[in-house]
Design an enzyme around this catalytic site. Sequence first.
Site, PDB file in Angstrom:
ATOM      1  N   HIS A 233     -70.978 -20.000 -23.471  1.00  0.00           N
ATOM      2  CA  HIS A 233     -71.595 -19.547 -22.224  1.00  0.00           C
ATOM      3  C   HIS A 233     -71.237 -18.078 -21.982  1.00  0.00           C
ATOM      4  CE1 HIS A 233     -72.693 -23.579 -21.496  1.00  0.00           C
ATOM      5  NE2 HIS A 233     -71.884 -23.900 -20.500  1.00  0.00           N
TER       6      HIS A 233
ATOM      7  N   ARG B 215     -70.454 -49.555 -28.527  1.00  0.00           N
ATOM      8  CA  ARG B 215     -71.386 -49.143 -29.591  1.00  0.00           C
ATOM      9  C   ARG B 215     -70.682 -48.344 -30.696  1.00  0.00           C
ATOM     10  NH1 ARG B 215     -74.816 -44.749 -29.376  1.00  0.00           N
ATOM     11  NH2 ARG B 215     -74.029 -44.342 -27.298  1.00  0.00           N
ATOM     12  N   SER B 216     -69.711 -47.503 -30.284  1.00  0.00           N
ATOM     13  CA  SER B 216     -69.031 -46.650 -31.282  1.00  0.00           C
ATOM     14  C   SER B 216     -67.740 -47.263 -31.809  1.00  0.00           C
ATOM     15  CB  SER B 216     -68.714 -45.292 -30.669  1.00  0.00           C
ATOM     16  OG  SER B 216     -69.890 -44.657 -30.265  1.00  0.00           O
TER      17      SER B 216
ATOM     18  N   SER C 161     -75.400 -26.241 -25.863  1.00  0.00           N
ATOM     19  CA  SER C 161     -74.347 -27.235 -26.133  1.00  0.00           C
ATOM     20  C   SER C 161     -73.775 -27.801 -24.843  1.00  0.00           C
ATOM     21  CB  SER C 161     -73.228 -26.619 -26.978  1.00  0.00           C
ATOM     22  OG  SER C 161     -72.621 -25.555 -26.275  1.00  0.00           O
TER      23      SER C 161
ATOM     24  N   ASN D  33     -67.824 -22.799 -24.583  1.00  0.00           N
ATOM     25  CA  ASN D  33     -67.823 -23.823 -23.525  1.00  0.00           C
ATOM     26  C   ASN D  33     -67.317 -25.176 -24.003  1.00  0.00           C
ATOM     27  OD1 ASN D  33     -70.528 -23.249 -24.780  1.00  0.00           O
ATOM     28  ND2 ASN D  33     -70.983 -25.272 -23.959  1.00  0.00           N
TER      29      ASN D  33
ATOM     30  N   LYS E  32     -70.806 -26.388  -8.133  1.00  0.00           N
ATOM     31  CA  LYS E  32     -69.508 -26.635  -8.799  1.00  0.00           C
ATOM     32  C   LYS E  32     -68.739 -25.318  -8.899  1.00  0.00           C
ATOM     33  CE  LYS E  32     -71.055 -30.399 -11.784  1.00  0.00           C
ATOM     34  NZ  LYS E  32     -71.352 -30.834 -13.154  1.00  0.00           N
TER      35      LYS E  32
ATOM     36  N   GLN F 278     -76.135 -19.947 -19.945  1.00  0.00           N
ATOM     37  CA  GLN F 278     -75.422 -21.095 -20.508  1.00  0.00           C
ATOM     38  C   GLN F 278     -76.092 -21.653 -21.760  1.00  0.00           C
ATOM     39  OE1 GLN F 278     -74.088 -22.365 -16.088  1.00  0.00           O
ATOM     40  NE2 GLN F 278     -73.706 -23.954 -17.593  1.00  0.00           N
TER      41      GLN F 278
ATOM     42  N   ARG G 223     -79.993 -21.694 -18.086  1.00  0.00           N
ATOM     43  CA  ARG G 223     -79.876 -22.184 -19.478  1.00  0.00           C
ATOM     44  C   ARG G 223     -80.651 -21.225 -20.376  1.00  0.00           C
ATOM     45  NH1 ARG G 223     -76.301 -25.707 -20.612  1.00  0.00           N
ATOM     46  NH2 ARG G 223     -77.146 -27.283 -19.224  1.00  0.00           N
TER      47      ARG G 223
ATOM     48  N   CYS H 187     -67.192 -26.135 -17.353  1.00  0.00           N
ATOM     49  CA  CYS H 187     -67.044 -25.000 -18.268  1.00  0.00           C
ATOM     50  C   CYS H 187     -67.406 -23.656 -17.643  1.00  0.00           C
ATOM     51  CB  CYS H 187     -67.894 -25.233 -19.517  1.00  0.00           C
ATOM     52  SG  CYS H 187     -69.524 -25.880 -19.163  1.00  0.00           S
TER      53      CYS H 187
HETATM   54  C1  2RA Z   1     -73.708 -27.341 -18.789  1.00  0.00           C
HETATM   55  N1  2RA Z   1     -71.759 -26.939 -17.469  1.00  0.00           N
HETATM   56  O1  2RA Z   1     -73.573 -26.292 -19.416  1.00  0.00           O
HETATM   57  C2  2RA Z   1     -72.580 -27.944 -18.041  1.00  0.00           C
HETATM   58  C3  2RA Z   1     -71.810 -28.879 -18.911  1.00  0.00           C
HETATM   59  N2  2RA Z   1     -70.681 -29.400 -18.237  1.00  0.00           N
HETATM   60  O2  2RA Z   1     -74.747 -27.970 -18.730  1.00  0.00           O
END
Ligand code: 2RA
EC number: 1.2.1.11
Length: 337
Positions: A241, A39-40, A158, A314, A212, A155, A234, A128
């Site tokens: 972050h 596509r790109s 982005s 991040n 993770k 976080q 989030r 990240c």
């Molecule tokens: C997030 N750590 O911030 C993830 C992205 N790899 O959603």
Amino acid sequence: MFETIAIVGATGAVGGIIRKLLEERKFPHQRIKFLASKRSAGTKLTFGGAEHTVEELTPEVFADIDLAIGSTPDDIAKEFVPWAKQHGCVVVDESGYWRMDPNVPLVVPEVNPDAALAHKGVIASPNCSTTQMVLAMKPLHDAGRIRRVVVSTYQATSGAGVAGQRDLESGTRAALDGAKHDYEAFAHPIAFNCIPQIGSAKHMGYTSEEMKMVHETHKIFGDESIRVCPTCVRVPVSNCHSESILVETEHKISVDEARALFAGTPGVKVVDDLGAGQYPMPLDCDGDDHTFIGRIREDLSSDHGLAFWCVSDNLRKGAATNAVQIAELLVERGATV
Ligand code: 2RA
């Protein structure tokens, strides 16, 4: 030197930063290719003052590529990395797919550079949220041996891609206008809210993002005895972050010692003067390759604990910069094949 290098996922947000970094840091090479989905393919990009056409990611394209830096979704990385390996192309992979493979080193150059040299064709860059934490942990672990970490993340949107940042902006505008907004990247409104779930439910009430942080920390330090308790959240921040980190060490480290250790760590900048209102904040760290540390203080609840606040871009140190630094490390140490 790697003669022909490539960016896989060249049209994505992190791919764009990798391109900028390779240019700014004058990464040694003779030819460069930009690869992306069908596509790109055909998109025009500039690099080194010249226009380049993005090529489609296919198995054959790796025939003359010596080093590829990949920033793609996991399913794409699963597919393309074996294609590259077949052609003897070394891959530095930013995706999550290869990180825990026992044959793939997981590397933060300031923390475990030697692991990169033992690569078998693929080197992974951590998630990240892990990268900035292990960079902050490294001097404390070397000085006092970390036994336990309690970390809460804040976080940025982005981390969920460009759609996450779009959601923050348009969701905030809609909320202010009293209008309805259909979120693309998040299951709940991110405007004027915090979402205590990143990733899927994974293990004993912890999410995939949280696990993770546990597994990647163990792999990077080569030490499964470090106990890590993460909560990943989030927050309505566009980029960078933040993490509130509490570490408990075997040997006590004072605040002054910790400040000196952090200040002497490559890649780390200390911003720590509470009285003057000086501490790292996402808006100040955006676009910077450092990991910033402040609010360094003794843990009031344990004898060997140290608490601090850590902020990092991040998309840069948490992704693009770390991957480019791994590639630079291979060149510096002559581990190019
Ligand atoms: C997030 N750590 O911030 C993830 C992205 N790899 O959603």
